[in-house]
Design an enzyme around this catalytic site. Structure first.
Site: not given
Length: 444
Positions: A83, A160-161, A227, A229, A256, A285
């Protein structure tokens, strides 16, 4: 995630004349051949084979001089995809048409699927300077010639985001509008859309509106990206989120994730094992170059593949890691589905000690199949329970499923489906191979 990446000073490096000269030919590459596409909630490559993303993120926008070596290194470590961070010119120096064409050419040279993402949308509504998805579409339109004709090799991650923790209720309408504009502009690629809330969707906005967004795509060729996290700090949270998509046959990838983060400790083991069990793609990531306090997310110290960090060792060589689970896209290896005239989709909804499986058999041949027996082997400690729309028996790990009277015939080009529940004492997953009446089938 709020990423504080150290940016490279100055403009992007000049591109080699040889790459520029090759770009027109690359753009015209096999226009008539279909590219990546979504079928029954799965991402398929241009040959019709199931493709599961297994790769990493690379911050090309800030480190363009590192891209050529990075792609070689991550390929050598087993990745099948990368990516690539691009800038629209709104927050960071624009990656223009020639630069994007060069990145695509380098990905192809290294037999890597290119997921290209526009990064300037990060945290829109909360982050100063972030731009809307509409501006991202403007960017893609401006560099269209670099990716047109590359549908077999390129997936476009629109932005992105695209929202932080403010204004995210607009995500659904804005994402639908962005997809519609991309299609109207002539993009036939698989599109990828990120979740709001800095990509982590703690509000479940993407989760609860994904079916609506997918249905709005005239090409039905959109993949959703979460994503993971600190929000995803337990196995239960990881499994529940991904199962919500796969149980609805909606395509989902982990675009990610990391092994630690300042907003909480993500459960990378659960992310990787659940992705393998469900056949879901993931892209960690990131390769190198993180700054501003998140340097621990580097997989390679100083972009040096010989100095992998603990995170780099984990994602490439650990359990359920890239080396263990990645398969090269069929468009590079020259292989597509298994020989035969059938394709089988096997979708799991997993709850730890119990699970449901939905199985679809597609007849890809020219003649009807009258009377069918599907054979496969469970990959772990699974035990067959009740079955619907088929008759099935299990001996050891081997399972034989056959038709009922009402679904005896699979028409040419048609499908039949059945399902079952079961228990699991080991690691669940998709069977490695299927045979229909003794002939090998593709996995779809």
């Amino acid at each position: 995630m709020r990423k504080r990446l150290a940016t490279a000073a100055g403009a992007l490096l000049a591109l080699a004349a040889s790459v520029l000269a090759a770009a027109p030919a690359a753009q015209a590459d096999a226009q008539a051949t279909p590219g990546f596409h979504v079928a029954d909630g799965r991402l398929l490559d241009a040959n019709g084979g199931d493709f599961v993303l297994r790769g990493v993120n690379h911050a090309h926008a800030w480190y363009p001089d590192r891209t050529a070596q990075t792609l070689k290194d991550v390929k050598a470590l087993g990745a099948n995809s990368v990516r690539v961070v691009l800038a629209t010119g709104d927050r960071w120096t624009k990656n223009d048409t020639a630069d994007v064409a060069a990145v695509v050419a380098q990905c192809k040279q290294n037999r890597l699927v290119c997921v290209l993402e526009a990064h300037d949308t990060t945290g829109y509504g909360e982050q100063a300077g972030a731009v809307s998805l509409s501006r991202a579409v403007d960017y893609w339109t401006s560099v269209k010639s670099a990716v047109q004709g590359q549908e077999k090799y390129v997936i476009l991650n629109i932005g992105n985001e695209p929202y932080g923790n403010t204004g995210y209720a607009s995500w659904t309408a804005d994402t639908k509008n962005a997809i519609a504009r991309m299609r109207a502009a002539g993009f036939t690629h698989t599109l990828m859309v990120d979740a709001p809330n800095w990509g982590q969707d703690w509000s479940f906005t993407m989760r609860d509106h994904a079916a609506e967004v997918f249905a709005s795509d005239s090409a039905k060729n959109t993949v959703f990206s979460i994503h993971m996290y600190g929000v995803f700090n337990t196995a239960d949270k990881v499994k529940d989120y991904l199962n919500r998509f796969t149980s609805q046959h909606l395509p989902i990838v982990v675009g990610e994730f990391g092994n630690m983060h300042s907003d909480g400790d993500p459960d990378e083991d659960a992310i990787m094992s659940t992705a393998r069990q469900l056949g879901v793609g993931y892209l960690g990531w990131s390769w190198s170059g993180n700054g501003g306090g998140v340097e621990y997310l580097d997989m390679a110290t100083g972009f040096d593949a010989s100095r992998l960090t603990a995170w780099g060792q984990r994602i490439f060589s650990g359990a359920d890691g890239i080396k263990q689970t990645a398969k090269e896209a069929g468009v590079f290896s020259g292989t597509g589905p298994a020989t035969g005239s059938c394709a089988v989709g096997y979708r799991i909804s997993d709850w730890g000690n119990s699970f449901n499986a939905d199985v679809t058999i597609r007849n890809t041949g020219a003649a009807d199949v009258k009377g069918w027996q599907l054979a496969f082997a469970f990959p772990g400690g699974q035990q067959l329970g009740s079955v619907w729309n088929a008759k099935a028996v299990q001996q050891g790990t081997q399972v034989q499923a056959g038709n009922e009277s009402w679904n005896e015939t699979i028409p040419a080009g048609g499908t039949v489906s059945f399902g079952f529940n079961g228990s699991s004492t080991g690691t669940n997953g998709v069977p490695a191979a299927f045979t229909l009446n003794g002939a090998a089938c593709a996995k779809s």
